[in-house]
Design a protein around this motif. Structure first.
Motif, mmCIF file in Angstrom:
data_model
loop_
_atom_site.group_PDB
_atom_site.id
_atom_site.type_symbol
_atom_site.label_atom_id
_atom_site.label_comp_id
_atom_site.label_asym_id
_atom_site.label_seq_id
_atom_site.Cartn_x
_atom_site.Cartn_y
_atom_site.Cartn_z
ATOM 1 N N THR A 162 -51.199 3.639 18.173
ATOM 2 C CA THR A 162 -51.639 2.303 17.773
ATOM 3 C C THR A 162 -50.439 1.373 17.672
ATOM 4 O O THR A 162 -49.318 1.808 17.418
ATOM 5 C CB THR A 162 -52.365 2.333 16.416
ATOM 6 N N ASP A 163 -50.721 0.087 17.872
ATOM 7 C CA ASP A 163 -49.678 -0.937 17.879
ATOM 8 C C ASP A 163 -48.696 -0.765 19.042
ATOM 9 O O ASP A 163 -47.577 -1.260 18.988
ATOM 10 C CB ASP A 163 -48.926 -0.974 16.543
ATOM 11 N N THR A 164 -49.114 -0.028 20.050
ATOM 12 C CA THR A 164 -48.344 0.014 21.295
ATOM 13 C C THR A 164 -49.286 -0.393 22.428
ATOM 14 O O THR A 164 -50.501 -0.309 22.272
ATOM 15 C CB THR A 164 -47.821 1.420 21.619
ATOM 16 N N PRO A 165 -48.752 -0.832 23.553
ATOM 17 C CA PRO A 165 -49.620 -1.234 24.672
ATOM 18 C C PRO A 165 -50.530 -0.105 25.127
ATOM 19 O O PRO A 165 -51.629 -0.357 25.627
ATOM 20 C CB PRO A 165 -48.637 -1.581 25.786
ATOM 21 N N TRP A 166 -50.108 1.134 24.922
ATOM 22 C CA TRP A 166 -50.917 2.264 25.399
ATOM 23 C C TRP A 166 -52.287 2.301 24.750
ATOM 24 O O TRP A 166 -53.261 2.736 25.357
ATOM 25 C CB TRP A 166 -50.187 3.588 25.147
ATOM 26 N N ALA A 167 -52.364 1.849 23.505
ATOM 27 C CA ALA A 167 -53.636 1.875 22.789
ATOM 28 C C ALA A 167 -54.667 0.981 23.476
ATOM 29 O O ALA A 167 -55.863 1.200 23.360
ATOM 30 C CB ALA A 167 -53.432 1.433 21.345
#
Lengths: 307, 308
Positions: A162-167
């Motif tokens: 979470t809070d990364t672009p991957w999410a």
């Protein structure tokens, strides 16, 4: 995101490519003025908000308050607004635009790739579990997407995503609609004999896919890419729950943050930038739909599948 | 568990001849594997995890505790939850028939060949689909406003007082208008594409038999696109039950009208992200998912039965 899948009503097992429609020669229908006027009213309903958006993006904050919503104010501030939209708060709008492009590039691009590979497999290979995959995927389309949001958030939070672009990117990678469309499209567009011939000549499966199948799939790929792009570009709920850091926001989330900041105490009221930013957000997609009209409409017709 | 098979579920094409089966039996998985892997991660795992979560309660003392079906009992007696369900049910009963009715009329008009400038109408009416829900809601939200909006302009221009579209009595209808605006063109395209596949020879035969346009619509066109209508209805129902974006973005403008339990989805969101009640939130989401599927399935059965 809403997905829908429809088969040709004519119950045929194999959907056909763009059934050529015979010209209506006997008793060619007369053009009807009344009907056209009614449709014009419908178009009015459709475009008034868009016209409102264009007109009001030319107004300053003051002009917004004291002018008629459907006509221009005295000052024409469009260029100032565009400049301010991109420079406000150290140019965060530009950052949101880049984020959106990143999410679309990897999310929609990846979703299209996976759908093309999977659709090709379902259409052209016989393998164990093929029917099960079909049932599960079609079933999953009916699961309310937002019902999955909270558990997905908790899972991703445990994985530190979470809070990364991957999410945002990873959940965008799956498009059941895209898979279905590619499946229907591949079944129709790639003659099995052609694949057999390539294999006979000793081409590997990978090579057969890239050199024989892929070129034939092009119109279907454009359609799937366009619709996954819309889904990713317009995504709001997923980034809303996954992202806290405004630096990773996509445009949609950024705009709603700008809009609601007026409601917070001491918050900057920047409705002119919200409106201009909204216009800038929708222009690329509208342009894509208009310019690629021919492709996506024929792609949809090919499968009688729409999203 | 969650299988709802739309009427389309007919497989696109008969399988390739089984003669080659043994040679390539697993090759297909090489192509399908990546999709299935991600699908399992973002669709199947959350469903399973959600069910798991719904059986526990997180307590200050004692941590995570297994409580069986307690969360479900609580949800079934939760007035906030049922209030939200009632609201989306009302929304669904009014907005969906209205939107699909308009979409159907537009599709029939386009298909009739009696319009001037057909392709202009088709693409223009479809365009709002490309507009994000966030932007659509912001635009309409501004327009609804009495301060900057069109409603204010109309009031001052004509010296009238229109009702406040963001007041509690009106806000649901206002949201319905936004959703209709967003999806009417999309549904129109579904119906229109389905109509294009109907062989024109059928119309010609009917005309020779003396059937009028209305008769052709009622007896040929509508039955022919029943599948598309059922699908569009099911997806609109799912959409209504999931209503979240529009009320959530409209909320800053209408704080008194849109509560944090306005729709079931809004409620689960608030429970989870403002209240940290993840377990209860998962329970509410599951119940809502089951309700959605029951309704969708009932509609499908009804739609298909008529066809038989």
């Amino acid at each position: 995101m809403s997905t829908s899948v429809t088969a040709s009503p004519a119950k045929s097992a194999a959907p056909r490519l763009r059934t050529p429609r015979k010209k209506h020669t006997p008793g060619k229908p007369k053009r009807n003025v009344l009907l056209t006027v009614l449709m014009a009213l419908m178009v009015l309903y459709t475009v008034v908000p868009l016209i409102w958006l264009i007109i009001n993006s030319t107004k300053t904050q003051a002009g917004l308050a004291d002018s008629n919503g459907l006509w221009f104010a005295h000052d024409f501030a469009l260029w100032d607004n565009v400049r301010d939209t991109f420079t406000y708060h150290d140019g965060i709008f530009g950052r949101w635009l880049l984020n959106t492009l990143l999410y679309v590039g990897l999310g929609a691009g990846g979703a299209t790739l996976l759908a093309v590979l999977g659709g090709y497999a379902l259409a052209k290979f016989q393998f164990p579990g093929r029917r099960a995959v079909f049932a599960v995927v079609i079933g999953a389309v009916a699961v309310p997407g937002t019902a999955l949001a909270v558990p997905t958030f908790l899972m991703f939070s445990k994985m530190g995503l979470t809070d990364t672009p991957w999410a945002v990117i990873i959940p965008s990678l799956v498009s059941p609609f895209g898979l279905y469309l590619m499946w229907v499209f591949a079944a129709e567009a790639i003659p099995t004999e052609l694949l057999e011939a390539a294999r006979m000549d000793g081409a590997s499966e990978v090579r057969t896919f890239f050199q024989v199948a892929l070129p034939l799939l092009a119109p279907g790929i454009v359609t799937v890419l366009l619709f996954t792009t819309v889904a990713t570009w317009n995504n709001y709920f997923l980034p809303l729950i996954m992202l806290k850091d405004p630096d990773w926001y996509p445009l949609t989330l950024g705009l709603s943050a700008w809009s609601s900041q007026a409601q917070t105490i001491g918050g900057d009221v920047i409705f002119n930038l919200v409106i201009t930013g909204s216009l800038l957000t929708i222009l690329p997609l509208i342009a894509a739909f208009l310019f690629l009209q021919k492709y996506w409409q024929s792609g949809l017709a090919a499968g009688s599948v729409k999203e | 568990m969650t299988t709802l098979q739309p009427p389309v579920a007919a497989e696109p094409r008969p399988a390739p001849p089984p003669a080659k089966r043994d040679r390539r039996s697993w090759t297909g998985w090489g192509f399908l594997g990546p999709f299935v892997a991600v699908f399992a991660l973002v669709f199947l795992a959350p469903i399973v995890y959600s069910i798991y979560l719904s059986l526990f309660r997180n307590q200050l003392i004692g941590g995570n505790q297994f409580v069986g079906l307690d969360n479900y009992t609580r949800a079934l007696q939760d007035e906030a939850f049922w209030g939200a369900v009632g609201r989306v049910a009302l929304f669904l009963a009014v907005q969906v028939p209205l939107m699909l009715g308009i979409a159907l009329l537009v599709a029939l008009a386009l298909d009739s060949g009696r319009l001037y400038g057909k392709s202009f109408f088709r693409i223009t009416i479809f365009l709002p689909y490309a507009v994000p829900a966030v932007v659509a809601t912001l635009m309409w939200g501004f327009m609804y406003g009495t301060k900057y909006g069109l409603v204010g302009d109309i009031n001052s221009a004509f010296g009238v007082t229109l009702p406040d579209l963001l007041s509690p009595g009106w806000v649901l209808a206002s949201i319905g208008n936004i959703v209709t605006w967003e999806f009417v063109g999309y549904n129109m395209l579904i119906f229109y594409s389905a109509l294009r596949v109907v062989p024109t020879s059928l119309y010609e035969a009917a005309e020779i038999d003396g059937a009028g346009q209305w008769r052709i619509i009622r007896s040929i066109k509508l039955p022919a696109i029943r599948g598309a209508i059922v699908i569009a209805t099911i997806f609109s129902i799912i959409g209504s039950f999931q209503l979240f974006n529009e009320p959530s973005i409209l909320r800053p403008l209408a704080l008194n009208s849109i509560t944090t339990d306005f729709t079931p989805n809004f409620y689960t969101y608030s429970l989870s992200f403002n209240g940290q009640q993840h377990n209860y939130s998962a329970t509410v989401a599951i119940i809502m998912g089951v309700i959605t599927m029951i309704v969708a399935y009932a509609v499908q059965l009804r739609g298909m039965r008529k066809e038989a």
